[in-house]
Design a protein around this motif. Structure first.
Motif, PDB file in Angstrom:
ATOM      1  N   THR A  52      16.170 -12.992  -0.089  1.00  0.00           N
ATOM      2  CA  THR A  52      15.735 -13.181   1.175  1.00  0.00           C
ATOM      3  C   THR A  52      15.626 -11.722   1.773  1.00  0.00           C
ATOM      4  O   THR A  52      14.761 -11.225   2.417  1.00  0.00           O
ATOM      5  N   GLU A  53      16.849 -11.041   1.619  1.00  0.00           N
ATOM      6  CA  GLU A  53      17.030  -9.567   2.147  1.00  0.00           C
ATOM      7  C   GLU A  53      16.125  -8.746   1.304  1.00  0.00           C
ATOM      8  O   GLU A  53      15.365  -7.813   2.037  1.00  0.00           O
ATOM      9  N   LEU A  54      15.767  -8.899   0.053  1.00  0.00           N
ATOM     10  CA  LEU A  54      14.938  -8.026  -0.597  1.00  0.00           C
ATOM     11  C   LEU A  54      13.573  -8.242  -0.242  1.00  0.00           C
ATOM     12  O   LEU A  54      12.766  -7.306  -0.216  1.00  0.00           O
ATOM     13  N   ARG A  55      13.240  -9.633   0.010  1.00  0.00           N
ATOM     14  CA  ARG A  55      11.850  -9.752   0.514  1.00  0.00           C
ATOM     15  C   ARG A  55      11.620  -8.852   1.936  1.00  0.00           C
ATOM     16  O   ARG A  55      10.481  -8.338   2.219  1.00  0.00           O
ATOM     17  N   ARG A  56      12.527  -9.025   2.881  1.00  0.00           N
ATOM     18  CA  ARG A  56      12.529  -8.262   4.079  1.00  0.00           C
ATOM     19  C   ARG A  56      12.351  -7.017   3.878  1.00  0.00           C
ATOM     20  O   ARG A  56      11.657  -6.098   4.433  1.00  0.00           O
ATOM     21  N   LEU A  57      13.081  -6.104   2.909  1.00  0.00           N
ATOM     22  CA  LEU A  57      12.918  -4.901   2.584  1.00  0.00           C
ATOM     23  C   LEU A  57      11.713  -4.372   2.053  1.00  0.00           C
ATOM     24  O   LEU A  57      11.067  -3.632   2.299  1.00  0.00           O
ATOM     25  N   ILE A  58      11.019  -5.153   1.214  1.00  0.00           N
ATOM     26  CA  ILE A  58       9.594  -5.215   0.677  1.00  0.00           C
ATOM     27  C   ILE A  58       8.597  -5.147   1.826  1.00  0.00           C
ATOM     28  O   ILE A  58       7.741  -4.193   1.885  1.00  0.00           O
ATOM     29  N   THR A  59       8.993  -5.892   2.770  1.00  0.00           N
ATOM     30  CA  THR A  59       7.998  -6.077   3.827  1.00  0.00           C
ATOM     31  C   THR A  59       7.834  -4.824   4.816  1.00  0.00           C
ATOM     32  O   THR A  59       7.127  -4.205   5.081  1.00  0.00           O
ATOM     33  N   ALA A  60       9.162  -4.477   5.055  1.00  0.00           N
ATOM     34  CA  ALA A  60       9.412  -3.280   5.881  1.00  0.00           C
ATOM     35  C   ALA A  60       8.949  -2.146   5.067  1.00  0.00           C
ATOM     36  O   ALA A  60       8.143  -1.264   5.807  1.00  0.00           O
ATOM     37  N   VAL A  61       9.128  -1.812   4.028  1.00  0.00           N
ATOM     38  CA  VAL A  61       8.796  -0.739   3.142  1.00  0.00           C
ATOM     39  C   VAL A  61       7.200  -0.585   3.317  1.00  0.00           C
ATOM     40  O   VAL A  61       6.452   0.389   3.440  1.00  0.00           O
ATOM     41  N   ASP A  62       6.443  -1.741   2.824  1.00  0.00           N
ATOM     42  CA  ASP A  62       5.231  -2.064   3.214  1.00  0.00           C
ATOM     43  C   ASP A  62       4.685  -1.388   4.367  1.00  0.00           C
ATOM     44  O   ASP A  62       3.505  -0.721   4.582  1.00  0.00           O
ATOM     45  N   ALA A  63       5.143  -1.990   5.518  1.00  0.00           N
ATOM     46  CA  ALA A  63       4.855  -1.684   6.894  1.00  0.00           C
ATOM     47  C   ALA A  63       4.904  -0.207   7.078  1.00  0.00           C
ATOM     48  O   ALA A  63       3.965   0.450   7.599  1.00  0.00           O
ATOM     49  N   PHE A  64       6.003   0.524   6.798  1.00  0.00           N
ATOM     50  CA  PHE A  64       6.139   1.867   6.907  1.00  0.00           C
ATOM     51  C   PHE A  64       5.340   2.667   5.995  1.00  0.00           C
ATOM     52  O   PHE A  64       4.852   3.621   6.552  1.00  0.00           O
ATOM     53  N   TYR A  65       4.770   2.168   4.799  1.00  0.00           N
ATOM     54  CA  TYR A  65       3.876   3.047   3.981  1.00  0.00           C
ATOM     55  C   TYR A  65       2.632   2.845   4.627  1.00  0.00           C
ATOM     56  O   TYR A  65       1.900   3.924   4.925  1.00  0.00           O
ATOM     57  N   ASP A  66       2.318   1.800   5.072  1.00  0.00           N
ATOM     58  CA  ASP A  66       0.961   1.538   5.689  1.00  0.00           C
ATOM     59  C   ASP A  66       0.774   2.385   6.989  1.00  0.00           C
ATOM     60  O   ASP A  66      -0.464   2.996   7.051  1.00  0.00           O
ATOM     61  N   ALA A  67       1.710   2.716   7.609  1.00  0.00           N
ATOM     62  CA  ALA A  67       1.886   3.423   8.931  1.00  0.00           C
ATOM     63  C   ALA A  67       2.048   4.864   8.638  1.00  0.00           C
ATOM     64  O   ALA A  67       2.099   5.654   9.681  1.00  0.00           O
ATOM     65  N   GLN A  68       2.413   5.334   7.601  1.00  0.00           N
ATOM     66  CA  GLN A  68       2.782   6.688   7.142  1.00  0.00           C
ATOM     67  C   GLN A  68       3.924   7.087   7.672  1.00  0.00           C
ATOM     68  O   GLN A  68       4.001   8.009   8.135  1.00  0.00           O
ATOM     69  N   VAL A  69       4.881   6.361   7.705  1.00  0.00           N
ATOM     70  CA  VAL A  69       6.254   6.435   8.221  1.00  0.00           C
ATOM     71  C   VAL A  69       6.854   7.225   6.991  1.00  0.00           C
ATOM     72  O   VAL A  69       7.000   6.476   5.994  1.00  0.00           O
ATOM     73  N   LEU A  70       7.620   8.292   7.432  1.00  0.00           N
ATOM     74  CA  LEU A  70       8.581   8.641   6.215  1.00  0.00           C
ATOM     75  C   LEU A  70       9.899   7.904   6.433  1.00  0.00           C
ATOM     76  O   LEU A  70      10.610   7.797   7.405  1.00  0.00           O
ATOM     77  N   LEU A  71      10.335   7.292   5.091  1.00  0.00           N
ATOM     78  CA  LEU A  71      11.322   6.608   5.125  1.00  0.00           C
ATOM     79  C   LEU A  71      12.369   7.047   4.140  1.00  0.00           C
ATOM     80  O   LEU A  71      12.169   7.567   3.127  1.00  0.00           O
ATOM     81  N   VAL A  72      13.871   7.232   4.868  1.00  0.00           N
ATOM     82  CA  VAL A  72      14.602   7.980   4.327  1.00  0.00           C
ATOM     83  C   VAL A  72      15.682   6.967   3.687  1.00  0.00           C
ATOM     84  O   VAL A  72      16.339   6.248   4.714  1.00  0.00           O
ATOM     85  N   VAL A  73      16.172   6.660   2.750  1.00  0.00           N
ATOM     86  CA  VAL A  73      17.124   5.634   2.144  1.00  0.00           C
ATOM     87  C   VAL A  73      18.355   5.940   1.633  1.00  0.00           C
ATOM     88  O   VAL A  73      18.257   6.805   0.623  1.00  0.00           O
ATOM     89  N   THR A  74      19.602   5.607   2.231  1.00  0.00           N
ATOM     90  CA  THR A  74      20.817   5.595   1.381  1.00  0.00           C
ATOM     91  C   THR A  74      21.099   4.162   0.628  1.00  0.00           C
ATOM     92  O   THR A  74      20.983   3.402   1.454  1.00  0.00           O
ATOM     93  N   ALA A  75      21.449   4.394  -0.604  1.00  0.00           N
ATOM     94  CA  ALA A  75      21.727   3.156  -1.294  1.00  0.00           C
ATOM     95  C   ALA A  75      23.239   3.169  -2.030  1.00  0.00           C
ATOM     96  O   ALA A  75      23.506   4.206  -2.594  1.00  0.00           O
ATOM     97  N   ALA A  76      23.525   2.042  -2.383  1.00  0.00           N
ATOM     98  CA  ALA A  76      24.726   1.844  -3.020  1.00  0.00           C
ATOM     99  C   ALA A  76      24.536   2.126  -4.575  1.00  0.00           C
ATOM    100  O   ALA A  76      25.474   2.748  -5.396  1.00  0.00           O
TER     101      ALA A  76
END
Length: 81
Positions: A52-76
């Motif tokens: 579920t969290e993975l699907r939300r992340l994919i949806t968020a990344v898609d929205a940011f990509y489409d809007a040309q938002v720069l996404l910076v991620v820190t991950a485990a």
């Protein structure tokens, strides 16, 4: 007018928090319209147990990509792990 940047934890943007409805596609589109840069902190290693969290992340990344938002991620873990 769009703000310059925003910082969110993974739990805030993609997780499930007690008493707060999880974010959905419309929410991510609003974030994408509001900010030119989004910093997403603390992304855990995502497995099928967190689908579920993975699907939300994919949806968020898609929205940011489409809007040309720069996404910076820190991950485990690194993306390949």
């Amino acid at each position: 007018e769009e703000a310059r940047a925003a910082r969110f934890s993974f739990a805030e943007l993609c997780g499930t928090r007690p008493g707060i409805a999880p974010l959905g596609p419309e929410d991510y589109l609003r974030v994408a319209k509001a900010y030119a840069v989004v910093v997403l902190e603390g992304v855990p290693q995502l497995t099928l147990h967190k689908a579920t969290e993975l699907r939300r992340l994919i949806t968020a990344v898609d929205a940011f990509y489409d809007a040309q938002v720069l996404l910076v991620v820190t991950a485990a873990v690194a993306p390949a792990d």
